[in-house]
Design a protein around this motif. Structure first.
Motif, mmCIF file in Angstrom:
data_model
loop_
_atom_site.group_PDB
_atom_site.id
_atom_site.type_symbol
_atom_site.label_atom_id
_atom_site.label_comp_id
_atom_site.label_asym_id
_atom_site.label_seq_id
_atom_site.Cartn_x
_atom_site.Cartn_y
_atom_site.Cartn_z
ATOM 1 N N ASP A 52 1.263 -1.116 -0.239
ATOM 2 C CA ASP A 52 -0.345 0.018 0.505
ATOM 3 C C ASP A 52 0.867 0.860 -0.068
ATOM 4 O O ASP A 52 1.807 0.857 0.120
ATOM 5 N N CYS A 53 0.282 2.406 -0.266
ATOM 6 C CA CYS A 53 0.931 3.087 -0.546
ATOM 7 C C CYS A 53 0.782 5.207 -0.325
ATOM 8 O O CYS A 53 -1.207 4.914 -0.831
ATOM 9 N N ASP A 54 1.314 6.094 0.083
ATOM 10 C CA ASP A 54 0.951 7.176 0.139
ATOM 11 C C ASP A 54 1.857 7.740 -0.868
ATOM 12 O O ASP A 54 2.293 8.030 -1.637
ATOM 13 N N LEU A 55 1.707 9.599 -0.771
ATOM 14 C CA LEU A 55 2.057 10.413 -1.362
ATOM 15 C C LEU A 55 4.174 9.968 -0.666
ATOM 16 O O LEU A 55 4.597 10.481 -1.105
ATOM 17 N N PRO A 158 -9.623 -0.188 -11.178
ATOM 18 C CA PRO A 158 -8.526 -0.032 -11.160
ATOM 19 C C PRO A 158 -7.498 -0.880 -11.673
ATOM 20 O O PRO A 158 -6.216 -0.252 -11.994
ATOM 21 N N LEU A 191 -5.714 11.960 -16.973
ATOM 22 C CA LEU A 191 -7.054 11.561 -16.391
ATOM 23 C C LEU A 191 -6.202 10.495 -15.915
ATOM 24 O O LEU A 191 -6.119 10.129 -14.479
ATOM 25 N N GLY A 194 -3.302 8.989 -13.274
ATOM 26 C CA GLY A 194 -3.189 10.327 -12.894
ATOM 27 C C GLY A 194 -4.187 9.046 -10.952
ATOM 28 O O GLY A 194 -3.613 9.739 -10.073
ATOM 29 N N PHE A 195 -4.759 8.228 -11.707
ATOM 30 C CA PHE A 195 -5.543 7.497 -10.311
ATOM 31 C C PHE A 195 -5.057 6.881 -9.470
ATOM 32 O O PHE A 195 -5.209 6.122 -8.193
ATOM 33 N N LEU A 197 -0.910 5.756 -7.650
ATOM 34 C CA LEU A 197 -0.302 6.838 -6.933
ATOM 35 C C LEU A 197 1.265 6.076 -7.434
ATOM 36 O O LEU A 197 1.827 6.917 -7.346
ATOM 37 N N GLN A 200 1.792 7.153 -10.772
ATOM 38 C CA GLN A 200 2.120 8.709 -11.282
ATOM 39 C C GLN A 200 3.779 8.542 -10.756
ATOM 40 O O GLN A 200 4.667 8.997 -11.566
ATOM 41 N N ASP B 30 -6.952 1.910 4.749
ATOM 42 C CA ASP B 30 -5.652 1.885 4.030
ATOM 43 C C ASP B 30 -5.814 0.632 3.393
ATOM 44 O O ASP B 30 -7.507 -0.251 3.493
ATOM 45 N N TYR B 61 -6.962 9.533 8.073
ATOM 46 C CA TYR B 61 -5.766 8.864 6.903
ATOM 47 C C TYR B 61 -6.480 8.251 6.491
ATOM 48 O O TYR B 61 -7.353 7.081 6.009
ATOM 49 N N SER B 63 -5.200 5.976 2.307
ATOM 50 C CA SER B 63 -3.762 5.678 1.657
ATOM 51 C C SER B 63 -4.500 5.452 0.174
ATOM 52 O O SER B 63 -5.405 5.353 0.086
ATOM 53 N N SER B 64 -3.615 5.114 -1.058
ATOM 54 C CA SER B 64 -3.880 4.265 -2.325
ATOM 55 C C SER B 64 -4.992 3.186 -2.120
ATOM 56 O O SER B 64 -5.418 3.139 -3.323
ATOM 57 N N ALA B 65 -4.682 2.320 -1.530
ATOM 58 C CA ALA B 65 -6.019 1.295 -1.408
ATOM 59 C C ALA B 65 -8.048 1.856 -1.109
ATOM 60 O O ALA B 65 -8.608 1.174 -1.397
ATOM 61 N N LEU B 67 -8.434 4.861 -2.272
ATOM 62 C CA LEU B 67 -8.546 5.766 -3.193
ATOM 63 C C LEU B 67 -9.411 4.430 -3.969
ATOM 64 O O LEU B 67 -9.737 4.951 -4.591
ATOM 65 N N ARG B 68 -8.493 3.434 -4.100
ATOM 66 C CA ARG B 68 -9.260 2.583 -5.393
ATOM 67 C C ARG B 68 -10.811 2.171 -4.629
ATOM 68 O O ARG B 68 -11.497 1.758 -5.402
ATOM 69 N N LEU B 96 -4.867 14.761 -1.435
ATOM 70 C CA LEU B 96 -4.591 12.923 -1.890
ATOM 71 C C LEU B 96 -5.184 13.066 -3.152
ATOM 72 O O LEU B 96 -5.356 12.093 -4.097
ATOM 73 N N VAL B 99 -4.426 15.309 -6.022
ATOM 74 C CA VAL B 99 -3.348 15.042 -6.472
ATOM 75 C C VAL B 99 -3.306 13.622 -7.456
ATOM 76 O O VAL B 99 -2.997 13.451 -8.427
ATOM 77 N N SER B 100 -4.631 13.555 -7.095
ATOM 78 C CA SER B 100 -4.822 12.219 -8.032
ATOM 79 C C SER B 100 -6.075 11.987 -9.306
ATOM 80 O O SER B 100 -5.623 10.878 -10.373
ATOM 81 N N GLY B 101 -6.480 12.816 -8.781
ATOM 82 C CA GLY B 101 -7.752 13.639 -9.847
ATOM 83 C C GLY B 101 -8.637 13.538 -9.496
ATOM 84 O O GLY B 101 -9.717 13.424 -10.574
ATOM 85 N N PHE B 102 -8.993 12.616 -8.168
ATOM 86 C CA PHE B 102 -10.134 12.226 -8.271
ATOM 87 C C PHE B 102 -11.276 13.015 -7.779
ATOM 88 O O PHE B 102 -12.566 13.135 -7.923
#
Lengths: 225, 122
Positions: A52-55, A158, A191, A194-195, A197, A200, B30, B61, B63-65, B67-68, B96, B99-102
Motif C-alpha cells: 500500500d502507499c501514500d504520497l 483499478p 486524467l 493520475g488515478f 499513485l 504516478q 488503508d 488517513y 492510502s492508495s488502497a 482511493l481504489r 490525495l 493529486v490523483s485527479g479524483f
C-alpha cells in the motif's frame, strides 16, 4: 501454471510491445523499460493486497508470496528493506531486476501457449530471439480494455488504470491507436494515469531518468574545457 | 440506521438519510480496512442503494488502497446511473484527491448535509 486468472502487468505490457507476426519487441529505451517493469511489479503487488502507499511512503501490508516468481522476488526485497521509502524510490530500486523479470515473463507466456520462441542467427554468429504470437486472445483482450477506457467516459477499474499508466509510459498507445484517436484520447489518458499513485511515481521516475540522460548527452556534446 | 460494522482499527457505519446511503468510515482507510469498506459499499449498491455519500469526516488517513475503493464505488454507481458524493475530507485526504485527479470525477462537498443535498439533487 499460475492459479491466477490474470496475466501479470509485466506480461500484459510485453504482449502490447511485441509485433504480432515478427515477434520483435517495439523499441523502448532501456532506461524507460527498466523503470516500466519495476512499476508494473509494484502495481501488481498493490492490487494483490501486498503493498500500500501514500504520497510519502510505500509499505508492505502482507508479506505472503503471491505464487508468481516475477513478483515474489521483488516482494521479498521490499520486506527485507531496512528503510522506509516512497514508491518512486522503489521503482528505481526494482528496475535493476528488469531484464531478469522480462525473461521470466516471456518464458511464462511461452509456457502458457501465448507466444513461441524463434531463434534467428545472422552470419552464424549473432543470434536474436523473437517471440511470435501463437494465441492472440490475451493480447486482444488487453487492447480492448485499453480502448474501452480511452474511448468512453466510463470510470475504469483499478487494473485498467494500471494498464493505462504502463501503456502510456511505454508509448504503446502509438501502436494501438491512430494518430487521430491518440489526439482525441490525450486528455483522457492524462486524467486516468493520475488515478494510480504508483503509476504516478513510475511516471516521475521515467521523466527524471529521461531528463538525466538528455542532460548527460548535452554535456557530452558540449563539454566544459 | 444500519448498525456500524467494527473492522480492525476502523468502524464503518452506513445509514440512510432521505433515501441517500451515507457511509462513515472511521480512522484509517488503508489496505487493512479498504477491502471491508469496498465490500460493504458495493453490497449496499447491489441491494439498490444507488444514491451514496462517503462521509470522511471521521477518517484520519487514506492510502492508495482507500482511493481504489472510491474508484470502484464510483464505477459501480456510474454503471447503474447512481449518484455519489464525498465529504468531510481533512487536508491530507483532500491533497490525495487533488493529486490523483479524483476530485475531477467525484463530487466533493464540505459536509454531510451538503453532500446529501447534492446527491439528492443530481
Amino acid at each position: 501454471m499460475s492459479q491466477n486468472p490474470h496475466l501479470t502487468f509485466v506480461e500484459e505490457i510485453l504482449l502490447l510491445l511485441l509485433d504480432d507476426e515478427s515477434g520483435a519487441m517495439k523499441r523502448v529505451a532501456p532506461n524507460v523499460m527498466e523503470l516500466l517493469v519495476a512499476g508494473a511489479i509494484l502495481m501488481d503487488l498493490a492490487l494483490r493486497g501486498r503493498l500500500d502507499c501514500d504520497l510519502q511512503r510505500l509499505v508492505v501490508v502482507d508479506s505472503t508470496p503471491v505464487g508468481e516468481e516475477i513478483l515474489d522476488g521483488p516482494l521479498a526485497e521490499i520486506v527485507e528493506a531496512a528503510d522506509e521509502a516512497d514508491a518512486r524510490t522503489w521503482v528505481v530500486r526494482l528496475s535493476a531486476r528488469s531484464k531478469q523479470v522480462q525473461e521470466a515473463a516471456l518464458a511464462r507466456l511461452v509456457e502458457r501457449g501465448i507466444l513461441r520462441v524463434e531463434d534467428r542467427s545472422f552470419l552464424w554468429v549473432f543470434g536474436s530471439r523473437r517471440y511470435p504470437m501463437v494465441d492472440d486472445r490475451e493480447e486482444r483482450e488487453v487492447k480492448l480494455r485499453i480502448l474501452d477506457v480511452l474511448l468512453s467516459d466510463r470510470i475504469p477499474a483499478p487494473r485498467d488504470v494500471a494498464l493505462i499508466c504502463l501503456a502510456d509510459a511505454s508509448n504503446a498507445f502509438q501502436v494501438i491507436l491512430s494518430p487521430q484517436e491518440l489526439r482525441h484520447a490525450a486528455a483522457r489518458i492524462e486524467l486516468v494515469r493520475g488515478f494510480d499513485l504508483i503509476g504516478q511515481a513510475m511516471g516521475r521516475a521515467i521523466q527524471k531518468s529521461v531528463q538525466d540522460i538528455a542532460a548527460a548527452t548535452a554535456t557530452a556534446h558540449h563539454p566544459f574545457y | 440506521m444500519i448498525e456500524s460494522i467494527k473492522i480492525g482499527k476502523s468502524a464503518i457505519g452506513g445509514e440512510t438519510v432521505g433515501g441517500v446511503t451515507v457511509w462513515v468510515p472511521e480512522g484509517r482507510v488503508d489496505a487493512s480496512s479498504a477491502p471491508d469498506l469496498e465490500q460493504a459499499m458495493t453490497s449496499g449498491i447491489a441491494e439498490g442503494g444507488e444514491a451514496v455519500v462517503l462521509d470522511l469526516s471521521r477518517t484520519r488517513y487514506m492510502s492508495s488502497a482507500g482511493l481504489r475503493v472510491v474508484l470502484v464505488v464510483a464505477r459501480a454507481l456510474q454503471a447503474r446511473e447512481g449518484k455519489f458524493a464525498v465529504c468531510g475530507l481533512n487536508d491530507e485526504v483532500k491533497e490525495l484527491f487533488e493529486v490523483s485527479g479524483f476530485s475531477l470525477i467525484v463530487g466533493i462537498e464540505p459536509d454531510r448535509d451538503a453532500a446529501v443535498a447534492a446527491v439528492a439533487a443530481q
